[in-house]
Design a protein around this motif. Structure first.
Motif, PDB file in Angstrom:
ATOM      1  N   PHE A  23      -2.659 -23.468  -4.910  1.00  0.00           N
ATOM      2  CA  PHE A  23      -3.675 -22.440  -5.100  1.00  0.00           C
ATOM      3  C   PHE A  23      -3.247 -21.535  -6.268  1.00  0.00           C
ATOM      4  O   PHE A  23      -2.950 -22.027  -7.352  1.00  0.00           O
ATOM      5  N   SER A  24      -3.215 -20.224  -6.033  1.00  0.00           N
ATOM      6  CA  SER A  24      -2.812 -19.308  -7.107  1.00  0.00           C
ATOM      7  C   SER A  24      -1.341 -18.932  -7.025  1.00  0.00           C
ATOM      8  O   SER A  24      -0.876 -18.055  -7.750  1.00  0.00           O
ATOM      9  N   PHE A  25      -0.594 -19.583  -6.131  1.00  0.00           N
ATOM     10  CA  PHE A  25       0.850 -19.355  -6.026  1.00  0.00           C
ATOM     11  C   PHE A  25       1.536 -20.262  -7.043  1.00  0.00           C
ATOM     12  O   PHE A  25       1.646 -21.481  -6.849  1.00  0.00           O
ATOM     13  N   THR A  26       1.996 -19.688  -8.148  1.00  0.00           N
ATOM     14  CA  THR A  26       2.537 -20.463  -9.250  1.00  0.00           C
ATOM     15  C   THR A  26       4.024 -20.748  -9.064  1.00  0.00           C
ATOM     16  O   THR A  26       4.760 -19.955  -8.479  1.00  0.00           O
ATOM     17  N   GLN A  27       4.429 -21.887  -9.604  1.00  0.00           N
ATOM     18  CA  GLN A  27       5.849 -22.231  -9.578  1.00  0.00           C
ATOM     19  C   GLN A  27       6.621 -21.344 -10.542  1.00  0.00           C
ATOM     20  O   GLN A  27       6.133 -20.981 -11.608  1.00  0.00           O
ATOM     21  N   GLY A  28       7.830 -20.970 -10.135  1.00  0.00           N
ATOM     22  CA  GLY A  28       8.675 -20.163 -11.004  1.00  0.00           C
ATOM     23  C   GLY A  28       8.857 -18.749 -10.491  1.00  0.00           C
ATOM     24  O   GLY A  28       8.629 -18.444  -9.312  1.00  0.00           O
ATOM     25  N   GLN A  29       9.252 -17.851 -11.390  1.00  0.00           N
ATOM     26  CA  GLN A  29       9.553 -16.463 -11.035  1.00  0.00           C
ATOM     27  C   GLN A  29       8.270 -15.690 -10.808  1.00  0.00           C
ATOM     28  O   GLN A  29       7.391 -15.640 -11.655  1.00  0.00           O
ATOM     29  N   HIS A  30       8.166 -15.060  -9.612  1.00  0.00           N
ATOM     30  CA  HIS A  30       7.022 -14.197  -9.323  1.00  0.00           C
ATOM     31  C   HIS A  30       7.346 -12.754  -9.701  1.00  0.00           C
ATOM     32  O   HIS A  30       6.576 -12.108 -10.405  1.00  0.00           O
ATOM     33  N   TYR A  31       8.474 -12.248  -9.185  1.00  0.00           N
ATOM     34  CA  TYR A  31       8.896 -10.872  -9.470  1.00  0.00           C
ATOM     35  C   TYR A  31      10.401 -10.848  -9.674  1.00  0.00           C
ATOM     36  O   TYR A  31      11.153 -11.650  -9.104  1.00  0.00           O
ATOM     37  N   ASP A  32      10.832  -9.889 -10.470  1.00  0.00           N
ATOM     38  CA  ASP A  32      12.262  -9.614 -10.630  1.00  0.00           C
ATOM     39  C   ASP A  32      12.370  -8.192 -11.183  1.00  0.00           C
ATOM     40  O   ASP A  32      12.100  -7.950 -12.360  1.00  0.00           O
ATOM     41  N   TYR A  33      12.726  -7.245 -10.312  1.00  0.00           N
ATOM     42  CA  TYR A  33      12.764  -5.850 -10.764  1.00  0.00           C
ATOM     43  C   TYR A  33      13.821  -5.054 -10.016  1.00  0.00           C
ATOM     44  O   TYR A  33      14.280  -5.443  -8.934  1.00  0.00           O
ATOM     45  N   ASP A  34      14.202  -3.925 -10.630  1.00  0.00           N
ATOM     46  CA  ASP A  34      15.088  -2.926 -10.027  1.00  0.00           C
ATOM     47  C   ASP A  34      14.306  -1.637  -9.833  1.00  0.00           C
ATOM     48  O   ASP A  34      13.381  -1.328 -10.603  1.00  0.00           O
ATOM     49  N   VAL A  35      14.681  -0.872  -8.837  1.00  0.00           N
ATOM     50  CA  VAL A  35      14.113   0.457  -8.630  1.00  0.00           C
ATOM     51  C   VAL A  35      15.236   1.413  -8.271  1.00  0.00           C
ATOM     52  O   VAL A  35      15.999   1.149  -7.325  1.00  0.00           O
ATOM     53  N   LYS A  36      15.324   2.495  -9.007  1.00  0.00           N
ATOM     54  CA  LYS A  36      16.229   3.591  -8.645  1.00  0.00           C
ATOM     55  C   LYS A  36      15.367   4.724  -8.101  1.00  0.00           C
ATOM     56  O   LYS A  36      14.307   5.032  -8.656  1.00  0.00           O
ATOM     57  N   ALA A  37      15.795   5.321  -6.998  1.00  0.00           N
ATOM     58  CA  ALA A  37      14.966   6.335  -6.343  1.00  0.00           C
ATOM     59  C   ALA A  37      15.787   7.565  -5.993  1.00  0.00           C
ATOM     60  O   ALA A  37      16.972   7.472  -5.649  1.00  0.00           O
ATOM     61  N   VAL A  38      15.123   8.724  -6.081  1.00  0.00           N
ATOM     62  CA  VAL A  38      15.699   9.986  -5.640  1.00  0.00           C
ATOM     63  C   VAL A  38      14.726  10.618  -4.660  1.00  0.00           C
ATOM     64  O   VAL A  38      13.531  10.750  -4.955  1.00  0.00           O
ATOM     65  N   ASN A  39      15.227  10.977  -3.483  1.00  0.00           N
ATOM     66  CA  ASN A  39      14.427  11.648  -2.459  1.00  0.00           C
ATOM     67  C   ASN A  39      15.081  12.989  -2.152  1.00  0.00           C
ATOM     68  O   ASN A  39      16.290  13.060  -1.916  1.00  0.00           O
ATOM     69  N   ALA A  40      14.272  14.033  -2.122  1.00  0.00           N
ATOM     70  CA  ALA A  40      14.757  15.362  -1.738  1.00  0.00           C
ATOM     71  C   ALA A  40      13.727  15.994  -0.813  1.00  0.00           C
ATOM     72  O   ALA A  40      12.517  15.912  -1.070  1.00  0.00           O
ATOM     73  N   SER A  41      14.197  16.605   0.266  1.00  0.00           N
ATOM     74  CA  SER A  41      13.296  17.150   1.277  1.00  0.00           C
ATOM     75  C   SER A  41      13.826  18.484   1.773  1.00  0.00           C
ATOM     76  O   SER A  41      15.038  18.696   1.875  1.00  0.00           O
ATOM     77  N   GLY A  42      12.901  19.362   2.089  1.00  0.00           N
ATOM     78  CA  GLY A  42      13.238  20.622   2.737  1.00  0.00           C
ATOM     79  C   GLY A  42      12.359  20.821   3.951  1.00  0.00           C
ATOM     80  O   GLY A  42      11.195  20.407   3.956  1.00  0.00           O
ATOM     81  N   PHE A  43      12.904  21.416   4.995  1.00  0.00           N
ATOM     82  CA  PHE A  43      12.116  21.615   6.209  1.00  0.00           C
ATOM     83  C   PHE A  43      12.518  22.922   6.880  1.00  0.00           C
ATOM     84  O   PHE A  43      13.635  23.429   6.717  1.00  0.00           O
ATOM     85  N   VAL A  44      11.584  23.461   7.644  1.00  0.00           N
ATOM     86  CA  VAL A  44      11.838  24.640   8.454  1.00  0.00           C
ATOM     87  C   VAL A  44      10.989  24.537   9.711  1.00  0.00           C
ATOM     88  O   VAL A  44       9.849  24.066   9.670  1.00  0.00           O
ATOM     89  N   GLN A  45      11.570  24.940  10.821  1.00  0.00           N
ATOM     90  CA  GLN A  45      10.848  24.924  12.096  1.00  0.00           C
ATOM     91  C   GLN A  45      11.224  26.165  12.888  1.00  0.00           C
ATOM     92  O   GLN A  45      12.403  26.538  12.966  1.00  0.00           O
ATOM     93  N   ALA A  46      10.225  26.816  13.463  1.00  0.00           N
ATOM     94  CA  ALA A  46      10.441  28.023  14.265  1.00  0.00           C
ATOM     95  C   ALA A  46       9.865  27.807  15.648  1.00  0.00           C
ATOM     96  O   ALA A  46       8.749  27.290  15.799  1.00  0.00           O
TER      97      ALA A  46
END
Length: 721
Positions: free
Chosen positions: A401-424
């Motif tokens: 079908f549309s699934f081709t032979q060979g490389q489909h994806y090849d990638y890197d991802v660098k991520a930064v997550n920062a969070s702040g919270f407060v509860q009373a």
């Protein structure tokens, strides 16, 4: 109900006649099964009660507490210990005693006891999760649930694993906590539908040794062991487990090893709790079988059309929680952590059978400051994390079908997550408490494509880019104690998560990189907890949730980026002490999960099926689920349990054209002490030899099933000193 039971007792059919009259009605049939089981329990309990009374007279004292006192149940929803009765949210706890009795071959067996929760077992250690939701797949399945080990996410946000719980060391867990619905301010991304927190045993006060061996008729063998103890301010725990199995299906064996090391230092003012976890999984993977006839054939259901499929995964995690007092009413808690994982698997569920390789390493820190002063309690903190991950997908087979032979994806991802919270939390009166909190999460993804940009077959490779997301998760609740034994709470919460990296960068034709947006869910909940005398413990919860920007994969394997769904249901968890030696427990869920948008395939080039209409049931979303157990402990070191697991019918496609009829399973377990230190236990799973499906699905024009195991006998020995 009593009349139907009396009729059945006197041979006039009763509930069983109703079963035959409504044998084609899915929901009605489920209710009749409940009625028949109720009648059977009543009938069995009458003569059994005489035997129980005799046993109780012979025993000096019973080891079964009639009702578990909520004040004695400790949970960590605030990242610190608190009584379950004080938590204004739906949270369930599976304690070590119950986990030991279950001795689960797969964590799905344990979590089926929690209302609103269902795990579809795949092959080996694999699973798909549902918590107040349909069973979710793809990025939605990975990103909608937050899996923790000792309060720290097992995977980094945006890099979650749909099978994430196989990394957790549940085999030796001290307890498992499950939060149902959006969790509030203290947990961030992925806590859309719920949180599962697997907690390791703490060091014992005295030196102790534990060991267990187990085998069953599926050629499954399990080994567990631990040592623990304390010396002054230092405590240690070391536990390891190993599982090897030939597999119920052909070419579907599994080998898995896990290790947990824990060291605790506590001098009264400062405590340092350090935990290291490691997991190694090597399994051959069985794919779907096709068609109802195959599911009902004892020989064909064991076959495997994908003998080349496999999954190899390794992971390691290190965390250290440092707690100290910063004043008379203030305590600080800081948890630095690091994690690494790597996984290769063959995508047998796609026509391409492509090989995926993925992994990431990350470092981060959680922090919280607790200030408790009279009627006011404040919690505030900052969490931060850096992640470096990769994904590669390669198809060695010729184009299909549309699934081709060979490389489909090849990638890197660098991520930064920062969070702040407060509860009373503020005590408005001696019996009424209000809680308000908010969490803000910021995420940056830096994506680097390592192959050619553009379209190859059905696959779209984006050029390098950076994406930023900000989400907010507020929560408000009000809890009121009706009496010393009963309380009621009402809450509103919003869950939010940034897209998974696969949602953003593993795209297909007819899509662009900006289509995946942060997913949000708004939830309103009303709950009641009550102890009715010393015999009954009851928890009820009703919920209403609307979800936006639902990202999922349709039956043709194409991504849908802008879905909307609604989730409405009621859950009940009840424990009834029928006698000082006999406990009846049941977790029951009725919920309706529906699409809140229309999607016509004729309007989507390349899509030929999966018409979605507003108000249709979401596929793989049974309306009725139940788990009922009868536990008997005639003397302190003897116990036996009968467990009935009921799964209602559900649609297997979004168009609601195909359906799975559901199933009912009976499991038996028993344990007896042979000496002061040695015990033997037996299990019989699927006593009635039901030919059922762990997962039913419709895709690419086929009814597809993961068949469940047939009747299985197991025996084990357990040593504790």
């Amino acid at each position: 109900m009593r009349r139907y039971c009396r009729d059945q007792d006197e041979g006039r059919g009763g509930a069983l006649d109703l079963w035959s009259d409504f044998s084609d009605g899915g929901e009605i049939r489920t209710k009749i099964v409940w009625l028949a089981a109720y009648c059977e329990i009543v009938k069995r309990v009458r003569p059994l009660s005489r035997l129980i009374l005799l046993s109780a007279g012979l025993a000096a004292a019973s080891s079964l507490t009639p009702v578990l006192a909520e004040d004695a149940i400790v949970v960590t929803a605030e990242r610190r210990e608190q009584a379950l009765s004080e938590a204004p949210l739906s949270i369930s706890v599976l304690p070590s005693e119950e986990l030991r009795l279950i001795d689960a071959d797969h964590i799905a067996e344990a979590l089926s006891r929690v209302p609103g929760v269902s795990l579809n077992r795949g092959s080996g250690a694999e699973h798909l999760t549902a918590i107040r939701s349909p069973v979710l797949t793809g990025g939605a399945g990975a990103g909608s649930f937050l899996f923790l080990e000792n309060g720290v996410p097992i995977r980094s946000a945006g890099f979650a694993n749909i099978n994430g719980l196989f990394d957790a060391h549940y085999e030796l867990a001290d307890r498992i906590e499950v939060i149902r619905g959006p969790s509030g301010a203290l947990y961030g991304a992925n806590a859309i539908h719920g949180v599962v927190n697997v907690i390791a045993p703490a060091p014992s006060e005295d030196f102790s040794v534990f060991g267990e061996v187990f085998g069953d008729t599926q050629d499954r063998y399990k080994f567990k062991g631990s040592v623990s103890g304390r010396q002054g301010a230092n405590g240690f725990y070391a536990g390891a487990s190993a599982t090897t199995e030939a597999g119920y299906r052909e070419d579907a064996g599994l080998d898995q090893q896990k290790l947990t090391l824990r060291h605790v230092y506590d001098d009264g003012g400062v405590s340092i709790d350090t935990i290291f976890s490691f997991d190694n999984l090597e399994q051959e993977t069985a794919g779907y079988i096709f068609g109802q006839a195959a599911l009902n054939d004892k020989r064909i259901r064991k076959t495997n059309d994908f003998p080349q499929a496999f999954r190899d995964a390794k992971s390691a995690r290190l965390q250290s929680t440092i707690s100290f007092d910063a004043g008379e009413a203030t305590r600080v808690q800081i948890t630095p952590y690091a994690r690494w994982n790597d996984m290769d698997f063959l995508q047998h569920f796609l026509p391409s059978n492509s090989l995926e390789e993925n992994g990431h390493w990350s470092v981060g820190v959680q922090s919280a400051v607790y200030h408790d002063a009279g009627s006011l309690s404040l919690i505030a903190g900052i969490d931060a994390e850096y992640t470096d991950g990769f994904l590669s997908e390669f198809q060695s087979a010729p184009r299909i079908f549309s699934f081709t032979q060979g490389q489909h994806y090849d990638y890197d991802v660098k991520a930064v997550n920062a969070s702040g919270f407060v509860q009373a939390e503020y005590a408005l009166s001696p019996r009424t408490t209000a809680t308000a909190g908010v969490r803000v999460d910021g995420t940056i993804y830096d994506y680097n494509n390592k192959t050619d940009n553009g379209i190859v077959g059905r696959f779209l490779r984006l050029p390098d880019q950076t994406d930023k997301f900000v989400t907010a998760s507020p929560k408000f609740s009000l809890r009121h104690e009706l009496s010393d034994e009963a309380s009621v709470y009402v809450s509103y919460a919003r869950g939010a998560r940034p897209p998974q990296t696969t949602d953003l960068y593993r795209l297909q034709i007819n899509q662009t990189g900006d289509q995946a947006r942060p997913e949000t869910i708004d939830s309103v909940e009303l709950g009641v907890r009550a102890g009715l005398g010393e015999q009954v413990d009851l928890e009820l919860a009703g919920f209403f949730m609307d979800k936006n920007n639902f990202f999922f994969r349709d039956a043709d394997g194409f991504n849908v980026a802008d879905g909307k769904t609604r989730h409405v249901g009621v859950e009940a968890n009840v424990r009834i002490a029928l006698h000082e030696t006999l406990m009846l427990s049941s977790a029951v869920t009725y919920a309706k999960h529906t699409y809140r948008f229309d999607r016509n395939p004729d309007d989507t080039p390349g899509v030929v099926s999966e018409n979605i209409s507003f108000g249709d049931d979401v596929d793989t979303a049974p309306r009725v689920m139940a788990n009922t157990r009868l536990l008997w402990r005639p003397v302190e070191r003897v116990s036996a349990e009968a467990e009935w697991v009921s799964m209602g019918s559900y649609f297997t496609d979004a168009a609601n054209d195909h359906k799975y009829g559901g199933h009912n399973l009976l499991n038996l377990r028993a344990e007896a002490a042979l000496t002061e230190e040695l015990a033997a236990f037996v299990t019989v799973r699927n006593v009635t030899d039901e030919l059922y499906a762990e997962r039913a699905d419709y895709a690419f024009g086929n009814d597809r099933y993961f068949p469940g195991e047939t009747r299985t006998f197991g025996f084990g020995l357990r040593y504790r000193h």
